[in-house]
Design a protein around this motif. Structure first.
Motif, PDB file in Angstrom:
ATOM      1  N   PRO A  64      -2.652   9.933  14.065  1.00 17.43           N
ATOM      2  CA  PRO A  64      -1.883   9.361  14.042  1.00 17.43           C
ATOM      3  C   PRO A  64      -0.785  10.559  15.382  1.00 17.43           C
ATOM      4  O   PRO A  64      -0.064  10.879  15.757  1.00 17.43           O
ATOM      5  N   ASP A  65      -1.582  12.157  14.858  1.00 17.08           N
ATOM      6  CA  ASP A  65      -1.146  13.809  15.646  1.00 17.08           C
ATOM      7  C   ASP A  65      -1.876  12.640  17.181  1.00 17.08           C
ATOM      8  O   ASP A  65      -0.399  14.087  17.041  1.00 17.08           O
ATOM      9  N   THR A  93       0.754  11.230  18.705  1.00 11.45           N
ATOM     10  CA  THR A  93       2.439  11.705  18.786  1.00 11.45           C
ATOM     11  C   THR A  93       2.149  13.128  20.009  1.00 11.45           C
ATOM     12  O   THR A  93       3.206  13.120  20.062  1.00 11.45           O
ATOM     13  N   ALA A  94       1.269  13.305  20.480  1.00  8.11           N
ATOM     14  CA  ALA A  94       1.271  15.119  21.105  1.00  8.11           C
ATOM     15  C   ALA A  94       1.081  14.111  22.544  1.00  8.11           C
ATOM     16  O   ALA A  94       0.657  14.488  23.435  1.00  8.11           O
TER      17      ALA A  94
END
Length: 386
Positions: free
Chosen positions: A67-68, A71-72
């Motif tokens: 998910p990081d 998000t990026a």
């Protein structure tokens, strides 16, 4: 002027070579987009180095546990890769996606008016007319990355198209050009992956061992250069120093030569018609590269070559059928589900089973591709493959 580049298939063998070229020429290139199939870790390292504007993975599930990265701004799925091909700020889209999966990106880049540096030969094989029409419609430019077609483009600079009598593609002959016919039955994937002159990805290495790759290049040349099949010849050249030749109507023959590295045709595709200096690539030693020998193609030894060229001549959906069936057969061979010689049997059966199909639209090409793969899997299973 700095060219802004999208590299599709950045973690594969051609993609990695492209990144090496771009690293050496920071004043010429800036990467604005990167994609890979599912190699998150490798793409993450490359993205930290080049900080592109867009990043995509073709596998829709590739980011499920990251998910990081979502998000990026990372995206996943075939559509996300296609969107990179029309990135507004991009000047050049280098399509190094393996197989028919690269077709939509090729068409999208051309429709968006980009230069498409094409390493994905399957785009032209499966849908040559549709690709050319996309370029006419959108104003995009098609420049080949294959060493053989890059060589032809460079040699044609020595004369106009009407002056070309024929083109001659070279093939290394792979690791089995002298292997006994009976022994070919026992060839393993590990043996076939040991190419004598080139360092490439697994799919193209197997295609080079069967000469299916050269059949794909014959079909590609037909569309790239607008020549009929009877003016496209192939010879075996084991040392891979002469990448292709062009014979002109006055009898003159021009050949493009160089060490077997993909970095040279990649640089040429990104900068054509310019030739920026590159000290790493200026290593040619004609004495060390001698002698230069050529042989005829043995179609009995390489039945996939003959099947592919016949599919090109047949036209319609036959080239797309050949391409899809061959991809399925190569995957099965690498998985140990079909023998080296059995790949040609699978492809021949699929070509017979889907004879007469049309490929006049992208939807028809996709349908034919799907049907060919399904039929190939049925043939593999019938032959004893799991």
């Amino acid at each position: 002027m700095v060219k802004r580049i999208v590299v599709l298939g950045a973690t594969g063998s051609v993609g990695r070579s492209a990144l090496e070229v771009i690293r050496r020429h920071p004043a010429l290139f800036r990467i604005v987009g990167l994609s890979a199939r599912r190699s998150v870790t490798a793409l993450e390292a490359v993205s930290r180095e080049f900080t592109p504007d867009g990043i995509a993975l073709a596998d829709p599930a590739a980011l499920d546990d990251r998910p990081d990265l979502v998000t990026a701004g990372w995206q996943a799925g075939p559509e996300a890769v296609t969107e990179l091909a029309r990135l507004p700020q991009a000047d050049v889209v280098l399509n190094a996606v393996v197989g028919a999966a690269g077709l939509r990106a090729t068409i999208t880049a051309l429709e968006a008016g980009k230069r498409c540096a094409l390493a994905n030969k399957e785009s032209l094989v499966a849908a040559g007319e549709l690709v050319l029409e996309a370029g006419r419609r959108g104003g995009g430019e098609l420049v080949p990355v294959d060493s053989e077609h890059s060589a032809i483009l460079q040699c044609m600079g020595g004369g106009s198209r009407p002056e070309v009598r024929r083109i001659i593609l070279t093939a290394s002959g792979g690791p089995f050009r002298k292997t006994g016919m009976a022994e070919l039955e026992r060839v393993t994937a590990g043996m076939a992956l040991r190419h004598p002159t080139w360092n490439m990805g697994s799919k193209i290495t197997i295609d080079s061992a069967t000469l299916a790759n050269k059949a794909l290049e014959v079909i590609e040349a037909h569309f790239l250069y607008g020549l009929p099949y009877d003016r496209i010849d192939v010879v075996v050249h084991p040392t891979s120093i002469v990448h292709s030749l062009v014979e002109f109507v006055d009898g003159s023959v021009l050949a493009q030569m160089g060490e077997p590295t993909m970095e040279l045709p990649i640089l040429h595709a990104l900068t054509w018609p310019r030739r920026p200096p590159d000290e790493k690539l200026c290593t040619f030693d004609p004495v060390r590269c001698s002698p230069l020998a050529f042989e005829s193609v043995d179609e009995e030894r390489f039945p996939l070559f003959a099947l592919g060229v016949a599919a090109g001549r047949a036209g319609g959906a036959a080239p797309a059928v050949f391409n899809a069936a061959n991809e399925a057969a190569v995957t099965a061979f690498l998985d140990g589900r079909v023998t080296f010689t059995g790949m040609a049997d699978v492809v021949a059966a699929v070509l017979r089973g889907l004879e007469g199909r049309n490929a006049r639209s992208l939807e028809q090409v996709v349908e034919v591709d799907h049907d060919a793969r399904r039929l190939a899997e049925a043939e593999i299973a019938a032959a004893g493959g799991a």
